[in-house]
Design a protein around this motif. Structure first.
Motif, PDB file in Angstrom:
ATOM      1  N   ALA A 271     -43.395 -41.567  11.901  1.00 51.12           N
ATOM      2  CA  ALA A 271     -43.316 -41.291  10.470  1.00 51.12           C
ATOM      3  C   ALA A 271     -43.048 -39.817  10.199  1.00 51.12           C
ATOM      4  O   ALA A 271     -42.205 -39.465   9.366  1.00 51.12           O
ATOM      5  N   LEU A 272     -43.753 -38.932  10.899  1.00 58.32           N
ATOM      6  CA  LEU A 272     -43.591 -37.499  10.670  1.00 58.32           C
ATOM      7  C   LEU A 272     -42.199 -37.023  11.057  1.00 58.32           C
ATOM      8  O   LEU A 272     -41.588 -36.211  10.352  1.00 58.32           O
TER       9      LEU A 272
ATOM     10  N   THR B 256     -37.215 -40.421   2.977  1.00 57.40           N
ATOM     11  CA  THR B 256     -38.315 -40.468   2.032  1.00 57.40           C
ATOM     12  C   THR B 256     -39.437 -41.337   2.579  1.00 57.40           C
ATOM     13  O   THR B 256     -39.253 -42.112   3.529  1.00 57.40           O
ATOM     14  N   THR B 257     -40.601 -41.233   1.945  1.00 53.67           N
ATOM     15  CA  THR B 257     -41.740 -42.054   2.357  1.00 53.67           C
ATOM     16  C   THR B 257     -41.406 -43.532   2.245  1.00 53.67           C
ATOM     17  O   THR B 257     -41.770 -44.339   3.110  1.00 53.67           O
TER      18      THR B 257
ATOM     19  N   GLY C 202     -47.471 -42.454   3.686  1.00 49.25           N
ATOM     20  CA  GLY C 202     -47.756 -41.132   3.159  1.00 49.25           C
ATOM     21  C   GLY C 202     -49.034 -40.548   3.743  1.00 49.25           C
ATOM     22  O   GLY C 202     -49.086 -39.371   4.118  1.00 49.25           O
ATOM     23  N   GLN C 203     -50.066 -41.357   3.844  1.00 43.79           N
ATOM     24  CA  GLN C 203     -51.334 -40.897   4.426  1.00 43.79           C
ATOM     25  C   GLN C 203     -51.155 -40.524   5.892  1.00 43.79           C
ATOM     26  O   GLN C 203     -51.731 -39.544   6.374  1.00 43.79           O
ATOM     27  N   ARG C 204     -50.337 -41.308   6.580  1.00 43.84           N
ATOM     28  CA  ARG C 204     -50.087 -41.053   8.001  1.00 43.84           C
ATOM     29  C   ARG C 204     -49.393 -39.698   8.187  1.00 43.84           C
ATOM     30  O   ARG C 204     -49.714 -38.939   9.103  1.00 43.84           O
ATOM     31  N   ILE C 205     -48.428 -39.406   7.330  1.00 45.54           N
ATOM     32  CA  ILE C 205     -47.699 -38.138   7.419  1.00 45.54           C
ATOM     33  C   ILE C 205     -48.629 -36.953   7.153  1.00 45.54           C
ATOM     34  O   ILE C 205     -48.592 -35.946   7.869  1.00 45.54           O
TER      35      ILE C 205
ATOM     36  N   LYS D  31     -52.980 -32.419  11.758  1.00 46.82           N
ATOM     37  CA  LYS D  31     -53.332 -32.390  13.174  1.00 46.82           C
ATOM     38  C   LYS D  31     -52.446 -31.423  13.946  1.00 46.82           C
ATOM     39  O   LYS D  31     -52.901 -30.728  14.859  1.00 46.82           O
ATOM     40  N   ILE D  32     -51.171 -31.350  13.598  1.00 50.07           N
ATOM     41  CA  ILE D  32     -50.275 -30.398  14.259  1.00 50.07           C
ATOM     42  C   ILE D  32     -50.761 -28.967  14.020  1.00 50.07           C
ATOM     43  O   ILE D  32     -50.789 -28.142  14.938  1.00 50.07           O
TER      44      ILE D  32
END
Length: 404
Positions: A123-124, A133-134, A149-152, A158-159
């Motif tokens: 996703a990212l 887009t999302t 969106g939450q995953r991104i 985290k990065i």
């Protein structure tokens, strides 16, 4: 008639796709902060959406977006003394050098880091590198926009927290991450087709960008046969583009005019597949490409070597046991005269693919072959309800025989 902002929105979509990865990579290299770079670019896109609708498309859309993203980054940095020394660096990078054309490669590997889950990596990367887009990413990954969106957001955090570098890894570290990088490019290519609310025509810019990116990875990593396998796969698929739709309607493989297939691209695909095979390290992308080559080599649909294709799918399952691969194998199995066995295998995938419209479409086609007409119509109508693409809906409605 198209709304007055349609032209600016289409222009913005093209610029986002072409420039997002470059701008994010350039800002990240200058700042050492991926999250800041991605947020600055995202803000610039929102600004462009509003400004271009009011003032029109600027003469240099890519430059406008780059300048806006850099300005956003500068504004954020001015509020943070720790980055004060980097303001001058950013202010001086007003133009992208020719060398930056391959900056998406380290950005790809940076996003595909083992500290992130595979779904978050995918996703990212599709967001930061490819500019999708999302909503597009959600469709491509069979997820929902909210979850995507939450995953991104979690992945970007985290990065930053882990200090993940944007670089091309070497040795075993690279081997463990290359497959996902190739998956991202494959999903990017697939996203160019059958968009929500559209017809059967491909988004040529996005498809060509995916082919280009596959070439970039393969040329940068000549010792990776799987990268060559992906090049072969996307070029085999791209070679059929001229025949897969007519007047906005889908033309199924069995009905395509093969004289419209691009022989030049098929030649390039075969060369990439041979170069990959010469390294004697088989993998899933090479096998996917070998299956595509079987279709490319058949002079007509009736001449397709379906037994060979089933064998290749059996080999592919050693590397990729995903439900979609199993579904495609069932389609090939049915073409060898085993529709009943194929239907049993498709039914076994219900738990994994029931919300995927192609599962219903394949099931409906198999039921029709077996004379279960009422069940076939029901399955095809269910498939039609689950796709947002106009051309697919028309095709499924015609094959289902109802407009319900």
């Amino acid at each position: 008639m198209s709304p007055p902002d349609a032209a600016s929105d289409r222009a913005l979509e093209r610029v986002v796709r072409a420039e997002t990865g470059h701008i994010v990579a350039s800002l990240t290299a200058s700042l050492g902060n991926f999250d800041l770079a991605e947020e600055a670019v995202a803000e610039a896109v929102i600004e462009a959406l509003v400004h271009w609708r009011e003032a029109g498309i600027p003469p240099n859309p890519g430059g406008w977006l780059t300048t806006a993203a850099r300005r956003n980054a500068l504004d954020r940095l001015r509020r943070d003394k720790r980055y004060r020394q980097k303001l001058e660096i950013l202010a001086d990078t007003s133009r992208r050098s020719a060398k930056e054309v391959d900056e998406r490669l380290p950005l790809l590997f940076g996003c595909c880091h083992p500290a992130l889950t595979e779904t978050a990596q995918l996703a990212l990367t599709l967001r930061a590198v490819c500019g999708l887009t999302t909503e597009q990413i959600a469709r491509a990954t069979l997820s929902t926009p909210t979850a995507t969106g939450q995953r991104i957001v979690r992945a970007k955090r985290k990065i930053g927290a882990a200090g993940i570098p944007l670089r091309v890894p070497v040795g075993e570290e690279r081997a463990s991450r290359l497959d996902l990088v190739l998956t991202v490019i494959s999903v990017m290519y697939n996203e160019a087709h059958l968009v929500a609310g559209g017809d059967a025509g491909a988004d040529r810019d996005l498809a060509d960008d995916a082919v280009w990116l596959a070439d970039v990875v393969a040329h940068a990593l000549p010792g990776e046969p799987e990268a060559l396998g992906l090049v072969a796969l996307v070029k085999f698929h791209r070679s059929r583009e001229g025949a897969r739709s007519v007047g906005g309607d889908i033309v199924l493989l069995a009905d395509q005019d093969r004289s419209r297939w691009d022989v030049g691209l098929q030649t390039q695909a075969h060369a990439a597949l041979r170069a990959a095979a010469a390294q004697n390290r088989p993998g899933r992308w090479q096998l996917h490409a070998a299956i595509a080559a079987c279709h490319a080599d058949a002079p007509d649909f009736a001449s397709t070597d379906w037994d060979q294709i089933v064998t290749l799918y059996d080999m592919l399952l050693v590397y990729d046991q995903s439900p979609v691969v199993m579904l495609n194998r069932a389609v090939a199995l049915a073409e060898t005269g085993h529709a009943s066995r194929a239907l049993v295998e498709v039914e076994g995938l219900r738990g994994d693919l029931e919300r995927f419209h192609l599962w219903h479409a394949v099931r409906g086609n198999l039921l029709a072959r077996l004379g279960c007409d009422d069940e076939a119509v029901e399955a095809l109508n269910e498939a039609r309800k689950r796709t947002q693409n106009d051309a697919e809906q028309r095709l499924l409605r015609a094959r289902g025989g109802t407009s319900v």
